[in-house]
Each structure stands twice: as C-alpha cells, then as structure tokens.
Design a protein around this motif. Sequence first.
Motif, short mmCIF file in Angstrom:
data_model
loop_
_atom_site.label_atom_id
_atom_site.label_comp_id
_atom_site.label_asym_id
_atom_site.label_seq_id
_atom_site.Cartn_x
_atom_site.Cartn_y
_atom_site.Cartn_z
N GLN A 195 65.85 -14.93 -5.28
CA GLN A 195 65.88 -14.19 -4.03
C GLN A 195 65.25 -12.81 -4.20
OE1 GLN A 195 70.29 -15.32 -3.42
NE2 GLN A 195 69.63 -14.66 -1.39
N PHE A 196 65.58 -12.14 -5.30
CA PHE A 196 64.99 -10.83 -5.59
C PHE A 196 63.48 -10.95 -5.75
CE2 PHE A 196 63.54 -7.32 -8.10
CZ PHE A 196 64.32 -6.23 -7.71
N LYS A 197 63.04 -11.96 -6.45
CA LYS A 197 61.61 -12.17 -6.70
C LYS A 197 60.85 -12.37 -5.40
CE LYS A 197 58.41 -14.82 -9.58
NZ LYS A 197 58.31 -15.85 -10.65
N ALA A 198 61.40 -13.20 -4.49
CA ALA A 198 60.74 -13.46 -3.21
C ALA A 198 60.72 -12.19 -2.36
CB ALA A 198 61.45 -14.59 -2.48
N TRP A 199 61.83 -11.46 -2.34
CA TRP A 199 61.90 -10.21 -1.57
C TRP A 199 60.90 -9.19 -2.10
CZ3 TRP A 199 63.48 -5.27 -3.27
CH2 TRP A 199 63.66 -4.33 -2.26
N ARG A 200 60.82 -9.04 -3.42
CA ARG A 200 59.88 -8.10 -4.01
C ARG A 200 58.44 -8.48 -3.67
NH1 ARG A 200 57.06 -7.89 -8.82
NH2 ARG A 200 56.63 -5.80 -9.64
N SER A 201 58.12 -9.77 -3.72
CA SER A 201 56.77 -10.23 -3.37
C SER A 201 56.43 -9.89 -1.93
CB SER A 201 56.65 -11.74 -3.60
OG SER A 201 56.78 -12.06 -4.96
N ARG A 202 57.41 -10.01 -1.03
CA ARG A 202 57.16 -9.66 0.38
C ARG A 202 56.90 -8.17 0.53
NH1 ARG A 202 61.60 -13.40 1.26
NH2 ARG A 202 63.09 -11.71 1.70
N GLN A 203 57.63 -7.35 -0.22
CA GLN A 203 57.42 -5.91 -0.14
C GLN A 203 56.03 -5.53 -0.66
OE1 GLN A 203 59.62 -4.25 1.56
NE2 GLN A 203 60.96 -6.04 1.60
N ILE A 204 55.60 -6.20 -1.71
CA ILE A 204 54.26 -5.94 -2.24
C ILE A 204 53.21 -6.33 -1.21
CG2 ILE A 204 52.60 -6.62 -4.01
CD1 ILE A 204 54.97 -6.89 -5.96
N ALA A 205 53.40 -7.48 -0.56
CA ALA A 205 52.47 -7.92 0.48
C ALA A 205 52.42 -6.89 1.62
CB ALA A 205 52.88 -9.29 1.01
N ARG A 206 53.58 -6.36 1.98
CA ARG A 206 53.61 -5.34 3.04
C ARG A 206 52.82 -4.10 2.62
NH1 ARG A 206 56.52 -0.97 2.97
NH2 ARG A 206 58.09 -1.78 1.51
N THR A 207 53.09 -3.59 1.43
CA THR A 207 52.45 -2.34 1.02
C THR A 207 50.95 -2.50 0.85
OG1 THR A 207 52.94 -2.81 -1.32
CG2 THR A 207 54.53 -1.47 -0.12
N GLU A 208 50.48 -3.70 0.56
CA GLU A 208 49.03 -3.91 0.41
C GLU A 208 48.29 -3.74 1.73
OE1 GLU A 208 48.80 -7.70 -1.49
OE2 GLU A 208 48.95 -6.84 -3.52
N SER A 209 49.01 -3.79 2.84
CA SER A 209 48.38 -3.53 4.14
C SER A 209 48.66 -2.11 4.62
CB SER A 209 48.86 -4.53 5.19
OG SER A 209 50.25 -4.38 5.46
N GLN A 210 49.36 -1.31 3.83
CA GLN A 210 49.71 0.05 4.23
C GLN A 210 49.10 1.13 3.35
OE1 GLN A 210 54.03 -0.46 4.05
NE2 GLN A 210 54.14 -0.70 6.27
N PHE A 211 48.75 0.79 2.10
CA PHE A 211 48.20 1.77 1.18
C PHE A 211 46.80 1.38 0.76
CE2 PHE A 211 52.86 1.86 -0.13
CZ PHE A 211 53.16 2.95 0.66
N LYS A 233 43.76 0.73 -1.84
CA LYS A 233 43.84 -0.03 -3.08
C LYS A 233 44.16 0.84 -4.30
CE LYS A 233 41.56 -3.64 -5.76
NZ LYS A 233 41.99 -3.11 -7.07
N PRO A 234 43.58 2.02 -4.45
CA PRO A 234 43.96 2.83 -5.63
C PRO A 234 45.45 3.16 -5.65
CG PRO A 234 41.94 3.67 -4.65
CD PRO A 234 42.47 2.65 -3.71
N VAL A 235 46.04 3.37 -4.47
CA VAL A 235 47.48 3.64 -4.41
C VAL A 235 48.26 2.39 -4.80
CG1 VAL A 235 49.39 4.37 -2.94
CG2 VAL A 235 47.13 5.41 -2.65
N CYS A 236 47.85 1.25 -4.20
CA CYS A 236 48.52 -0.02 -4.54
C CYS A 236 48.45 -0.30 -6.03
CB CYS A 236 47.88 -1.18 -3.76
SG CYS A 236 48.27 -1.19 -2.00
N LYS A 258 44.01 -3.69 6.64
CA LYS A 258 44.07 -5.14 6.44
C LYS A 258 44.41 -5.84 7.75
CE LYS A 258 46.00 -8.54 3.20
NZ LYS A 258 46.84 -8.71 2.00
N THR A 259 43.87 -7.07 7.90
CA THR A 259 44.15 -7.89 9.07
C THR A 259 44.72 -9.23 8.63
OG1 THR A 259 42.42 -6.85 10.42
CG2 THR A 259 43.15 -9.04 11.09
N PHE A 260 45.81 -9.63 9.27
CA PHE A 260 46.41 -10.95 9.04
C PHE A 260 46.09 -11.82 10.26
CE2 PHE A 260 49.06 -7.80 6.96
CZ PHE A 260 49.32 -8.34 5.71
N ARG A 261 45.51 -12.99 10.03
CA ARG A 261 45.18 -13.89 11.14
C ARG A 261 45.98 -15.18 11.02
NH1 ARG A 261 40.17 -11.55 9.86
NH2 ARG A 261 39.31 -10.31 11.61
#
Length: 459
Positions: free
Chosen positions: A96-112, A114-117, A390-393
């Motif tokens: 559960q932690f692993k899946a949640w962390r992966s979702r947070q990483i996916a979120r931040t990749e559309s907010q920061f 690339k050098p920040v990410c 980033k754009t999600f389609r």
Amino acid sequence: MKTKLLSLSHTKRFIERYHADPNFREQVSRDPYRAIIDYNIKADPEEIKALCDTEFTKENENKFSDSTFLRNYWELAEQIRPQKIRSIANSPANSQFKAWRSRQIARTESQFLKPVCDSIIHAPVCFELNKGCSVGCWFCGVAAPRLSDIFFYTPENAQLWREVLELIKELLGEAAGAGFCYWATDPLDNPDYEKFCSDFYEVLGMFPQTTTAQPLKDPSRTRSLLKLAGEKGCPLDRFSILSLKMFNQVHEEFSAEELAFVKLALQNEGSNTTKAEAGRTRKRNLKKAEKDSKTPYQGTIACVTGFLFNMVDRSVKLISPCNASDRWPLGYIVYDEATFSDAKQLKILLERMIGDNMPLTVRQSELMSFRSDLEYESLADGFQLSTNLKTFRFRYDSYLNELGEIIHNGGKTAQEIVSIFDSRNVLPAYIFHNLNLMLEKGVLDDEPKSKLSQILVTS
C-alpha cells in the motif's frame, strides 16, 4: 587512484568556486590561468571550461569528446548525486505504501520541472532529532522554528529510537535505509547526532546522509563525522553555504580531497543557483510581489514522500512534496499526523495512517474529483488534464468523454458513477478500471479534506 582523486577533487573545487563567486566567474572569463593560480586550484582551465560553459562545449565538442579527464569528473559527479539513495527508496516492502508513493511521484512529475523532479528522492522516512534549528536562515524553505529542545541520547531515548527504527524496518524493509535524520533542523545542533546515526546504520543498514549549515562550528567534529560516514559507505553528505565568506572559510578549512564526496549547497548571495519558493523565501517574495505586482514561481525543498518524525514531540506526519501554496506554504502536503507515547502505540498509528490514506484502488464511497491544479478539457473521444508541464490524455472510448465530465463536475462517489453507467449496461469493472488508472496516474484529488495544515510561516 590517489592522484586521480586529487585531480578530480580540484576540478570539483573549481566548479564550486565558479558557481559561488561572481568575481571568480568574471576572472575566469578574462584570464582562467591566472584565476586557478590565485585560488590555488590544481586543474586545467581549458578542460574545466567545458564543464562551465555549454556554448564552449558545443563549439569544441570534437576536442573533448574523448577526454578521459571529463569522463572521470562526470563519474565523480555521479557519485555525489543521490542515485543510490533513490534506488533504495524505490523498494518499500509495504504494497500500500509503495503504490501510494508511486502515485505521489506521478503527481509531482506534472508539477515540477525535470531538474527539480530529479533532485527529489521521495525518501520514505526522516527524523528530526531536535525541535527547531539554531541557524535561522532567512530563506529556509521549511521555515524551521528557533531551536527549543534536543532529543538527547539518554538510555530511555536510545531505547525508543531503536524501537522506532526496528518498527520502520519491519514496515518498509530496506527502503527505510534511504531515510535521514534532519528536516526543519540542523543535525549538528544535537551533540549525540553521531550516536543516532550509528544506530540507524546498525538497524537499517545505511548510514544516513547529513546536510548541515554548521560545518565550521566544530571542524574536528565535522571531519570525524565525514570519516565515520565514509567508513560506513554513506554515498552523500552536504554543506549548506550561507555566504561567500562562509564558502571561503570552508575551502580554507577543508582540503579539496576532504570535500571530494561532499556537495556544497550554494545558498549565498552572488551564487548562480536559485532558491525554492517555499517557506520563508515564499513569504518574503510574496511581500515583494505585492509591491511589484508580480506572482512568484512556487516550489519546494521537500524530498520526503512518507513519514516525518519529530522525536522530541514524539510526533509523526505523513507528507509528500507539492508546490508551496497558501494551504501548504512549506512546500509539502500533510496527509495525516498524530503523536505517540511508545513504539507499540506508534505501530497502531502507522498502520492506521496507511489504511486511511493509501488504498490500492479507489474507494466506492469516496467522492471523485480531479486535482485542482489540472486544467480539464473535453475531447470528442475522451478528455485530457494538463499542467504547464505535462498533459494526461484519456481517449479512444465512447464512454470516457462522459466519465471525464462527471468527475470534472464533481459531487459523485465512485459507486454513484458506476451506477450511472451500470444503468446503460456498462460493466462496473470497466468503470473501476478507468478510475483506478486515473488513481495510478496521480490525477485524482487526494489532498486531505480535513483542516490538516502546516504551521504559519514566521520570520
């Protein structure tokens, strides 16, 4: 090997000086040979110029494409980046932690950007061993309060510390070793910091990295800590540089070889690095922006997606980076928080936090909505969600357009959405599949609906 390290450490020293000191940059542009003599840097200015000047590198690409010197330097540079720590952080044992962390990483990749990410390791855990910080940097991105208490290595505290570490190891596995022992604190404010780090190593198998703004407070202690960290295989340590004077003193006190595997985080005025717009920097720039009618760029210095402990308060928060905002001025979301009295109670709390905040699939009773920072656009065969990065389609199905509209309009739970389509003979499994795909991509709003918030940023 020693000769090679000496050469590369001086190259690193040149790069640090180049980025920290505007006068040195100007001198290098005029007379690079004189510059390295004046600053006692043992390096070839022509080869070094390829590391500082991208236009020069392009113009002389053939000359330096086979440079052993540059290859060796880039190899050293890779060693002081947090790649090893990031790879360890990517393997939490709890699903559960692993899946949640992966979702947070996916979120931040559309907010920061690339050098920040790339700089955010999303460490699964970190520990504050003090309450507050004695340094008081005006730009502190997490607005550390003044130092008011210390978690000393008493027998009682040492026992609790090891019990907490054992619990984190049980919960997260080897990923816990990617954690560290500071946050809105300076590690060297704690006189027992090295003892806590040694326990961390014994229990979790990694010696935690150190970032301190006080390397000159007690240079002999700093040297001993670097030596201990090196012996235990710590891949990275950092000094925060607060002024050009401090930069000069660090270079005078510590040799180039001593700092070969220490990254200098250049926060001094005159450096060509930028500060994240979070915490005190954000507060200061917002005031300036009101005067100049400009909106400052938002940011974060947070690098934890997981549990933030304060051992003085015996508190724990579940956090993840975000762009600083009015609700999250410190640049991280607080999903949950609690206090504990002992490791037994802490285990119950952590299991509750995971259960409450980390579903593996969407919950049927939960209201479905998209993140507020995403721009929604209806498409003929679906919909898309966008930030400026980033754009999600979600396309190529006759039902996706309507599904997107329902979520965008809000007010419906997952089960209610499924029922709408069920009346049209669309299988529930199909709708849940798409909702879970959106969950996985990090586009669904998961911010806490309660009044969890961060402390006000004070000067």
